[in-house]
Design an enzyme around this catalytic site. Structure first.
Site, PDB file in Angstrom:
ATOM      1  N   LYS A  35      60.764  38.395  44.232  1.00 31.34           N
ATOM      2  CA  LYS A  35      61.417  39.540  43.580  1.00 31.34           C
ATOM      3  C   LYS A  35      62.415  40.214  44.514  1.00 31.34           C
ATOM      4  N   GLY A  37      61.417  20.856  37.515  1.00 33.61           N
ATOM      5  CA  GLY A  37      60.506  21.742  36.792  1.00 33.61           C
ATOM      6  C   GLY A  37      61.203  23.022  36.372  1.00 33.61           C
ATOM      7  N   GLY A  59      59.956  25.620  34.982  1.00 34.13           N
ATOM      8  CA  GLY A  59      58.942  26.638  34.722  1.00 34.13           C
ATOM      9  C   GLY A  59      59.357  27.946  35.360  1.00 34.13           C
ATOM     10  N   VAL A  60      58.361  28.742  35.686  1.00 37.30           N
ATOM     11  CA  VAL A  60      58.642  30.088  36.162  1.00 37.30           C
ATOM     12  C   VAL A  60      59.355  30.075  37.518  1.00 37.30           C
ATOM     13  N   GLU A  96      63.852  18.876  33.984  1.00 32.00           N
ATOM     14  CA  GLU A  96      62.556  19.206  33.375  1.00 32.00           C
ATOM     15  C   GLU A  96      62.012  17.989  32.621  1.00 32.00           C
ATOM     16  N   ASP A 150      43.603  32.187  41.151  1.00 31.77           N
ATOM     17  CA  ASP A 150      44.225  30.869  40.952  1.00 31.77           C
ATOM     18  C   ASP A 150      43.250  29.717  41.165  1.00 31.77           C
ATOM     19  N   ALA A 194      49.094  36.981  39.429  1.00 29.29           N
ATOM     20  CA  ALA A 194      48.495  37.929  40.358  1.00 29.29           C
ATOM     21  C   ALA A 194      47.658  38.981  39.630  1.00 29.29           C
ATOM     22  N   HIS A 235      65.266  58.906  23.884  1.00 32.76           N
ATOM     23  CA  HIS A 235      66.612  58.425  23.595  1.00 32.76           C
ATOM     24  C   HIS A 235      67.573  58.911  24.677  1.00 32.76           C
TER      25      HIS A 235
HETATM   26  P1  FAD Z   1      46.376  33.661  46.634  1.00 40.32           P
HETATM   27  O1  FAD Z   1      47.369  34.732  46.460  1.00 40.32           O
HETATM   28  O2  FAD Z   1      46.866  32.267  46.781  1.00 40.32           O
HETATM   29  O3  FAD Z   1      45.524  34.073  47.912  1.00 40.32           O
HETATM   30  C1  FAD Z   1      44.573  33.241  48.467  1.00 40.32           C
HETATM   31  C2  FAD Z   1      44.396  33.634  49.919  1.00 40.32           C
HETATM   32  O4  FAD Z   1      43.242  33.001  50.424  1.00 40.32           O
HETATM   33  C3  FAD Z   1      45.545  33.203  50.827  1.00 40.32           C
HETATM   34  O5  FAD Z   1      45.907  34.236  51.689  1.00 40.32           O
HETATM   35  C4  FAD Z   1      44.963  32.025  51.624  1.00 40.32           C
HETATM   36  O6  FAD Z   1      45.529  31.912  52.916  1.00 40.32           O
HETATM   37  C5  FAD Z   1      43.518  32.478  51.707  1.00 40.32           C
HETATM   38  N1  FAD Z   1      42.566  31.401  51.935  1.00 40.32           N
HETATM   39  C6  FAD Z   1      42.454  30.229  51.282  1.00 40.32           C
HETATM   40  N2  FAD Z   1      41.391  29.530  51.745  1.00 40.32           N
HETATM   41  C7  FAD Z   1      40.816  30.300  52.694  1.00 40.32           C
HETATM   42  C8  FAD Z   1      39.690  30.145  53.518  1.00 40.32           C
HETATM   43  N3  FAD Z   1      38.895  29.077  53.423  1.00 40.32           N
HETATM   44  N4  FAD Z   1      39.401  31.133  54.408  1.00 40.32           N
HETATM   45  C9  FAD Z   1      40.181  32.261  54.488  1.00 40.32           C
HETATM   46  N5  FAD Z   1      41.265  32.449  53.726  1.00 40.32           N
HETATM   47  C10 FAD Z   1      41.571  31.481  52.840  1.00 40.32           C
HETATM   48  N6  FAD Z   1      52.288  35.986  39.760  1.00 40.32           N
HETATM   49  C11 FAD Z   1      52.582  37.099  39.067  1.00 40.32           C
HETATM   50  O7  FAD Z   1      51.695  37.663  38.422  1.00 40.32           O
HETATM   51  N7  FAD Z   1      53.841  37.641  39.094  1.00 40.32           N
HETATM   52  C12 FAD Z   1      54.844  37.057  39.791  1.00 40.32           C
HETATM   53  O8  FAD Z   1      55.969  37.565  39.788  1.00 40.32           O
HETATM   54  C13 FAD Z   1      54.570  35.880  40.503  1.00 40.32           C
HETATM   55  N8  FAD Z   1      55.537  35.285  41.221  1.00 40.32           N
HETATM   56  C14 FAD Z   1      55.243  34.156  41.921  1.00 40.32           C
HETATM   57  C15 FAD Z   1      56.270  33.529  42.615  1.00 40.32           C
HETATM   58  C16 FAD Z   1      56.023  32.377  43.322  1.00 40.32           C
HETATM   59  C17 FAD Z   1      57.133  31.714  44.080  1.00 40.32           C
HETATM   60  C18 FAD Z   1      54.703  31.838  43.361  1.00 40.32           C
HETATM   61  C19 FAD Z   1      54.390  30.619  44.166  1.00 40.32           C
HETATM   62  C20 FAD Z   1      53.674  32.455  42.677  1.00 40.32           C
HETATM   63  C21 FAD Z   1      53.943  33.613  41.935  1.00 40.32           C
HETATM   64  N9  FAD Z   1      52.948  34.246  41.194  1.00 40.32           N
HETATM   65  C22 FAD Z   1      53.253  35.365  40.475  1.00 40.32           C
HETATM   66  C23 FAD Z   1      51.567  33.744  41.163  1.00 40.32           C
HETATM   67  C24 FAD Z   1      50.688  34.549  42.135  1.00 40.32           C
HETATM   68  O9  FAD Z   1      51.236  34.470  43.429  1.00 40.32           O
HETATM   69  C25 FAD Z   1      49.275  34.022  42.134  1.00 40.32           C
HETATM   70  O10 FAD Z   1      48.778  33.968  40.812  1.00 40.32           O
HETATM   71  C26 FAD Z   1      48.374  34.926  42.949  1.00 40.32           C
HETATM   72  O11 FAD Z   1      48.812  34.990  44.283  1.00 40.32           O
HETATM   73  C27 FAD Z   1      46.933  34.405  42.926  1.00 40.32           C
HETATM   74  O12 FAD Z   1      46.128  35.240  43.688  1.00 40.32           O
HETATM   75  P2  FAD Z   1      44.811  34.705  44.401  1.00 40.32           P
HETATM   76  O13 FAD Z   1      44.225  35.870  45.087  1.00 40.32           O
HETATM   77  O14 FAD Z   1      43.994  33.958  43.430  1.00 40.32           O
HETATM   78  O15 FAD Z   1      45.307  33.628  45.454  1.00 40.32           O
HETATM   79  P1  NAI Z   2      55.071  26.069  35.812  1.00 35.02           P
HETATM   80  O1  NAI Z   2      53.826  25.526  35.281  1.00 35.02           O
HETATM   81  O2  NAI Z   2      55.541  27.406  35.412  1.00 35.02           O
HETATM   82  O3  NAI Z   2      56.269  25.079  35.485  1.00 35.02           O
HETATM   83  C1  NAI Z   2      56.258  23.741  35.899  1.00 35.02           C
HETATM   84  C2  NAI Z   2      57.291  22.981  35.086  1.00 35.02           C
HETATM   85  O4  NAI Z   2      57.447  21.704  35.679  1.00 35.02           O
HETATM   86  C3  NAI Z   2      56.868  22.756  33.626  1.00 35.02           C
HETATM   87  O5  NAI Z   2      57.927  23.081  32.780  1.00 35.02           O
HETATM   88  C4  NAI Z   2      56.526  21.280  33.588  1.00 35.02           C
HETATM   89  O6  NAI Z   2      56.749  20.697  32.331  1.00 35.02           O
HETATM   90  C5  NAI Z   2      57.458  20.729  34.648  1.00 35.02           C
HETATM   91  N1  NAI Z   2      57.012  19.469  35.242  1.00 35.02           N
HETATM   92  C6  NAI Z   2      55.764  19.153  35.636  1.00 35.02           C
HETATM   93  N2  NAI Z   2      55.753  17.916  36.177  1.00 35.02           N
HETATM   94  C7  NAI Z   2      57.021  17.456  36.118  1.00 35.02           C
HETATM   95  C8  NAI Z   2      57.647  16.256  36.537  1.00 35.02           C
HETATM   96  N3  NAI Z   2      56.958  15.277  37.119  1.00 35.02           N
HETATM   97  N4  NAI Z   2      58.964  16.113  36.328  1.00 35.02           N
HETATM   98  C9  NAI Z   2      59.694  17.101  35.742  1.00 35.02           C
HETATM   99  N5  NAI Z   2      59.147  18.270  35.329  1.00 35.02           N
HETATM  100  C10 NAI Z   2      57.831  18.446  35.523  1.00 35.02           C
HETATM  101  O7  NAI Z   2      54.922  25.936  37.400  1.00 35.02           O
HETATM  102  P2  NAI Z   2      55.749  26.585  38.595  1.00 35.02           P
HETATM  103  O8  NAI Z   2      57.094  27.004  38.171  1.00 35.02           O
HETATM  104  O9  NAI Z   2      55.588  25.629  39.721  1.00 35.02           O
HETATM  105  O10 NAI Z   2      54.929  27.893  38.910  1.00 35.02           O
HETATM  106  C11 NAI Z   2      53.533  27.787  39.192  1.00 35.02           C
HETATM  107  C12 NAI Z   2      52.821  28.980  38.683  1.00 35.02           C
HETATM  108  O11 NAI Z   2      53.086  30.106  39.515  1.00 35.02           O
HETATM  109  C13 NAI Z   2      53.255  29.442  37.294  1.00 35.02           C
HETATM  110  O12 NAI Z   2      52.604  28.702  36.285  1.00 35.02           O
HETATM  111  C14 NAI Z   2      52.813  30.853  37.297  1.00 35.02           C
HETATM  112  O13 NAI Z   2      51.449  30.895  36.985  1.00 35.02           O
HETATM  113  C15 NAI Z   2      53.021  31.276  38.739  1.00 35.02           C
HETATM  114  N6  NAI Z   2      54.283  32.015  38.850  1.00 35.02           N
HETATM  115  C16 NAI Z   2      54.412  33.173  38.161  1.00 35.02           C
HETATM  116  C17 NAI Z   2      55.578  33.897  38.215  1.00 35.02           C
HETATM  117  C18 NAI Z   2      55.703  35.126  37.407  1.00 35.02           C
HETATM  118  O14 NAI Z   2      54.695  35.600  36.896  1.00 35.02           O
HETATM  119  N7  NAI Z   2      56.894  35.688  37.269  1.00 35.02           N
HETATM  120  C19 NAI Z   2      56.710  33.475  39.055  1.00 35.02           C
HETATM  121  C20 NAI Z   2      56.472  32.216  39.692  1.00 35.02           C
HETATM  122  C21 NAI Z   2      55.294  31.545  39.612  1.00 35.02           C
END
Ligand code: FAD
Ligand code: NAI
Length: 475
Positions: free
Chosen positions: A58, A190, A192-193, A213, A322, A330, A454
């Site tokens: 973000k 991909g 996706g998001v 995609e 996750d 999150a 408004h």
């Molecule tokens: P995580 O955030 O993955 O945290 C797990 C933690 O556990 C990590 O710090 C890891 O190092 C630690 N850990 C793992 N194993 C061990 C161990 N054995 N001992 C100690 N520590 C350990 N979600 C949204 O809702 N909004 C968004 O805008 C959004 N944007 C995203 C953008 C990107 C690029 C990505 C990749 C993801 C995004 N997500 C977003 C998804 C979001 O980041 C995850 O859903 C969220 O972080 C999951 O939270 P969690 O606590 O389950 O795991």
């Molecule tokens: P995603 O599941 O959102 O999208 C993956 C995309 O890749 C799908 O459209 C799928 O059809 C495509 N795909 C899969 N395998 C493929 C292949 N072999 N060749 C071509 N296309 C293929 O996964 P993404 O973008 O990696 O994000 C992972 C997760 O992280 C999201 O599902 C979401 O839960 C979280 N996230 C959330 C955000 C938010 O809330 N704003 C921002 C970023 C991530």
């Protein structure tokens, strides 16, 4: 000497750190173990979300949006800037500073709530008297014992088979967030998001972005009408998305990456780019947890198997976020963390999976809660739909951002809101009203009869609710 706690949380992402804080608020003696390291090797709690996910993405989306506004839209307001340039290193440095503020904020919250934080990897050793023995392997080794364990170890980026992330040419979300200079050509696999958000960042900064995609439909989980509108906007911006491809060989060399693929017509095609982001979903992470030592059950995708209450197969062991089933978001992880802490305390923690909002932070933003029109059709539900375009909203016109619409879906008989879908400005904020409404089982008419300020974008929400009854006032 082992240290005894009521609750040990393994993982300090949004699921884990929030669970730890809530458990401490409820009077329990809590430890949270997290292994994430900052560049200096110090603790960086907050998980994927804070370090390489929600927060840094973000920050870059904001910087790149400012850049695009300055370049393309300031002139409409009579502002001339001369040539606008982007210092990518500074932008990435700002992003890193935002991340650090969040890491530090969590460490502060642990202190404030008296959560004991351990920096290192947590792993199960054995079931022990009074619960489970957990080893922390960090700068120092510690042994913790707890009656209740919450596993919140998150997820990792999924790689294409045989194509490892080198974070130089083939990038996961991690590398995509620290590209040092705007690539001339960027490929994304991909749509996706992550693909759309990160693709948008680098397109705004000047990269020629192509997203490949696999599926034949764009954003299949999104309401079709909304996805279509979003695709139109992305096409206009020059974000190229090719659907229905089959990825073949990927070769990375000094000069960049070459992707061979078959296009939707079945023809052989190729894409040569400087960098390639692979964003094809994420896999639950249990690496190093030593789940087998205690017999913690894992599913086919490597996820920890839990029931609706986040209970695992082991008494006193819970898992959230996750690493378990459900959307990888999150706020979903946080809600589960709170609910589990409350259940451990003997309360009735609850997560309503039907009202978890989704947001894609592109421009226009896409946000939704509840069921899509195609889901309602598939479920055989009789519904009424109402839409209102931002083009007819005064505030959107004043902002100069009139793309998109708000769409309501309500039960045909009872008028209960079944889904709200938004593509347009500030959809991420607007969706909260719909979540509250659905949580309280409101009808479309309830929203239509509530006074909205408004001029505000939220008037489009009210008007879409009015549209369900075919009585919009401004369209
Ligand atoms: P995580 O955030 O993955 O945290 C797990 C933690 O556990 C990590 O710090 C890891 O190092 C630690 N850990 C793992 N194993 C061990 C161990 N054995 N001992 C100690 N520590 C350990 N979600 C949204 O809702 N909004 C968004 O805008 C959004 N944007 C995203 C953008 C990107 C690029 C990505 C990749 C993801 C995004 N997500 C977003 C998804 C979001 O980041 C995850 O859903 C969220 O972080 C999951 O939270 P969690 O606590 O389950 O795991
Ligand atoms: P995603 O599941 O959102 O999208 C993956 C995309 O890749 C799908 O459209 C799928 O059809 C495509 N795909 C899969 N395998 C493929 C292949 N072999 N060749 C071509 N296309 C293929 O996964 P993404 O973008 O990696 O994000 C992972 C997760 O992280 C999201 O599902 C979401 O839960 C979280 N996230 C959330 C955000 C938010 O809330 N704003 C921002 C970023 C991530």
């Amino acid at each position: 000497m082992s240290k005894q706690f009521d609750v040990v949380v393994i993982g300090g992402g949004p699921g884990g750190y929030i669970a730890a804080i809530r458990a401490a608020q409820l009077g329990m003696n809590v430890a949270c173990i997290d292994e994430w390291k900052n560049a200096a090797g110090g603790p960086a709690p907050g998980g994927t979300c804070t370090n390489v996910g929600c927060i840094p993405s973000k920050a870059l989306l904001q910087s790149s949006e400012h850049f695009e506004h300055a370049n393309k839209h300031f002139a409409d307001h009579g502002i001339s800037t001369g040539k606008v340039t982007m210092d990518v290193a500074k932008m990435v440095g700002r992003k890193d500073a935002v991340v650090k503020q969040n890491n530090d904020g969590i460490l502060y919250l642990f202190k404030k709530n008296k959560v004991s934080f351990f920096h290192g990897r947590g792993s199960f050793v054995k079931a022990a008297e009074g619960g489970y023995e957990i080893k922390v392997a960090g700068a120092a080794e510690e042994t913790l014992v707890a009656k209740q364990v919450i596993v919140a170890t998150g997820s990792n980026a999924r790689a294409l088979p045989g194509v490892a992330f080198d974070e130089e040419h083939i990038l996961s979300n991690d590398g995509a967030l620290r590209i040092g200079a705007v690539p001339k050509k960027l490929g994304v696999i991909g749509s996706g998001v992550i693909g759309l958000e990160m693709g948008s960042v680098w397109r705004r900064l000047g990269a020629d972005v192509t997203v490949l995609e696999g599926l034949p439909t764009f954003l299949g989980a999104v309401d079709e009408q909304i996805a279509k509108e979003a695709k139109k906007a992305f096409d206009k911006q020059g974000l190229k998305v090719e659907l229905g491809v089959k990825i073949g060989e990927i070769k990375a060399g000094k000069k960049g990456v070459s992707v061979a693929y078959t296009n939707a017509k079945g023809e052989a095609a190729s894409l040569d780019v400087d960098k390639l982001i692979v964003s094809i979903g994420r896999v639950p992470n249990t690496i190093g947890l030593n789940a087998e030592a205690v017999g913690l059950q894992l599913g086919d995708r490597g996820e920890i198997v839990v029931d609706g209450d986040c209970k695992t197969n082991l008494p006193g062991v819970w898992a959230v976020g996750d690493v378990v089933r459900g959307p990888m978001l999150a706020h979903k992880a946080e809600e589960e963390g709170v609910a589990v802490a409350e259940r451990i305390a003997g309360q009735h923690g609850h997560v309503n999976f039907n009202t978890i909002p989704w947001v894609i932070y592109t421009s226009p933003e896409i946000a939704w809660v509840g069921r899509t029109e195609q889901q309602l059709k598939a479920d055989g539900v009789k519904y009424k739909a109402g839409t209102f375009p931002f083009l007819a909203n005064g505030r959107a016109r004043a902002l100069g951002d009139t793309t998109g619409m708000v769409k309501f879906l309500a039960d045909a008989a009872t008028d209960e809101i079944l889904g709200v879908h938004i593509v347009g400005p500030m959809a991420s904020e607007l969706i909260s009203e719909a979540v509250v409404a659905m949580e309280f089982k409101a009808s479309a008419e309830d929203i239509a009869r509530i006074c909205h300020a408004h001029p505000s974008l939220s008037e489009a929400t009210k008007e879409a609710a009015l549209a369900v009854d075919k009585r919009t006032l401004n369209f």
